[in-house]
Design an enzyme around this catalytic site. Structure first.
Site, short mmCIF file in Angstrom:
data_model
loop_
_atom_site.label_atom_id
_atom_site.label_comp_id
_atom_site.label_asym_id
_atom_site.label_seq_id
_atom_site.Cartn_x
_atom_site.Cartn_y
_atom_site.Cartn_z
N ASP A 97 0.86 -1.19 0.00
CA ASP A 97 0.00 0.00 0.00
C ASP A 97 0.89 1.24 0.00
O ASP A 97 2.11 1.12 0.03
CB ASP A 97 -0.91 -0.05 1.24
N ASP B 92 -10.59 -1.67 2.64
CA ASP B 92 -9.40 -1.33 1.89
C ASP B 92 -8.25 -2.17 2.43
O ASP B 92 -7.60 -1.81 3.42
CB ASP B 92 -9.11 0.16 2.04
N ALA B 93 -8.05 -3.32 1.83
CA ALA B 93 -7.11 -4.31 2.38
C ALA B 93 -5.99 -4.62 1.40
O ALA B 93 -4.95 -5.14 1.79
CB ALA B 93 -7.86 -5.59 2.72
N LYS B 94 -6.20 -4.30 0.13
CA LYS B 94 -5.19 -4.49 -0.92
C LYS B 94 -4.52 -5.86 -0.83
O LYS B 94 -3.31 -5.98 -0.97
CB LYS B 94 -4.18 -3.36 -0.89
N ARG B 95 -5.32 -6.89 -0.64
CA ARG B 95 -4.79 -8.23 -0.57
C ARG B 95 -4.47 -8.75 -1.96
O ARG B 95 -4.99 -8.23 -2.97
CB ARG B 95 -5.79 -9.17 0.12
#
Lengths: 277, 277
Positions: A97, B92-95
């Site tokens: 991120d 919002d974890a952007k895994r």
């Protein structure tokens, strides 16, 4: 925390470059553990006790714990505190991120005072570039392990895109090498073809490579070693399911030890062949 | 859960395409909240109450909660349960991981029965390709929001690499469009130049774009709209710090409402200009 020098010493001493993946799933652990207040931790504890002289790294996969919410995170925190001091303890979280958010993820996994967890290394995904990686490097002595070439089906979608002279995964390694040296950065390399190791070693001659593909995911240890090993070993080979689920009964820890021992012995042979030990 | 049709209806009804980012940091919330058993949740609850008629989406950033370990996750779970039914609730974890691991992350954020949380959408990172995205789509009615072009400094490192005819971020959109339609996939577009929107709309004419760059991160709403808006609006514009930390005292919720109101009014103008309302 464990330095590159200490990691190499551990490898020579234990004659092993095995990483045990703690992808622990409550649905797959022996029934009798369910009487304990934290069955997942109880499972991990026994796996760790049974394998810690045979491996140089542990790698819990964060997703397996997160899928059980607060209870799962409690198991992960307990596991992180139980991990040995002399192994490289990796959280497989594949975070990525912007800078101020990466700062928070770094606290989550490196700053025991706020999160309860203190891992030595974290896996990260490079898509967002340098600010998704460098915040972790502010923590002295910690490692980032950057996804380069993965063994997933989807690796073909983007990692092999041609970006001028390089595939994307090569461009990632070349760029990331400008952020820190081989004493702080490792790469995830899930090579399915041994020639890819030769290729990666052109760009990352000294970095340790974390290889996820032995055991349940397939992959030949001899091939990895022939093409990927350096004078300092330079490899951490992970096995998860093939070790931790080797047995399914009261003797699961013994069965895990047997499997880990088999891999360790193959690794000892490779280390001897390469005259590292 | 909220369908594309319902989202568009909400936008028209509330005259807003605002997403409120719940990047809540315990060190930045008003002192008086610290007397509550869960100050972060208490803060979020009041922010939600004060803004829910002005926005169509909420987006807690997982890292902010994870950095406080088990306590932080408890705040996130409580927040997820408190989010309104009629807003698009994004984690919002952007895994981004291989298939079987993505399955676990999907459970973590979509399967309330195991994790305690049920979001409508998750942000994901595309580096590992299709198996890092498609497992989330197995959950009927849920959305994935794929990182395409980010506003981070590091976006230049890889997203703008030339991959034949396309920049990498364009290649990501073209490939991801083959996995699901505009009723299931959105893209994160942190455009800093309005021309980039024109470019992205060539490849994603109908998808909603989540735009992180208004407020504290800068960015002009008028520009986003001129170049990125579709006949269905097609934009969710996020603001976090500029709203949630607008005030720092007892009246912080009123101050947040004021800020959200200002953005909502600007958005209403844009929706009128485009004859959407």
């Amino acid at each position: 925390m464990i330095t590159r020098r200490q990691l190499i010493d551990q490898i020579k001493q234990k004659k092993s470059f095995l990483c045990v993946g703690l992808d622990t799933d409550i649905d797959k652990i022996p029934e009798f553990l369910k009487q304990y207040p934290d069955p997942v931790f109880e499972f991990n504890k026994r796996i760790i006790d049974a394998t810690k002289d045979l491996c140089v790294a542990y790698k819990p996969n964060s997703a397996f714990y997160e899928s059980y919410g607060v209870k799962g995170l409690q198991s992960l925190v307990a596991t992180s505190k139980y991990l040995p001091q002399d192994t490289l303890n990796i959280i497989d979280a594949k975070r990525g991120d912007i800078g101020n958010t990466s700062d928070k993820y770094a606290r989550a996994f490196f700053d025991e005072a706020t999160s309860g967890m203190s891992f030595d290394a974290i896996t990260v995904t490079p898509y967002m570039g340098n600010d998704s990686v460098t915040p972790y490097l502010k923590y002295e002595g910690r490692w980032v392990i950057i996804l380069a070439l993965t063994s997933s089906v989807g690796s073909k979608d983007f990692q092999y895109l041609n970006t001028g002279d390089d595939y994307l995964y090569e461009a990632v390694i070349k760029k990331a090498n400008t952020w820190a040296g081989a004493d702080r950065i490792m790469y995830v390399v899930g090579a399915t073809k041994s020639t890819e190791f030769t290729n990666i070693r052109k760009y990352a001659p000294d970095n340790f490579l974390l290889v996820p593909g032995v055991g349940a995911q397939g992959g030949s240890l001899q091939d990895f070693c022939q093409y990927g090993m350096t004078k300092d070993c330079g490899l951490l080979v992970n096995a998860s399911r093939s070790i931790i689920y080797a047995g399914s009964d009261d003797d699961f820890a013994d069965a895990a030890r047997e499997e880990a021992k088999k891999l360790q012995q193959q690794m000892a042979e490779e280390l001897e062949k390469a005259q590292i030990i």
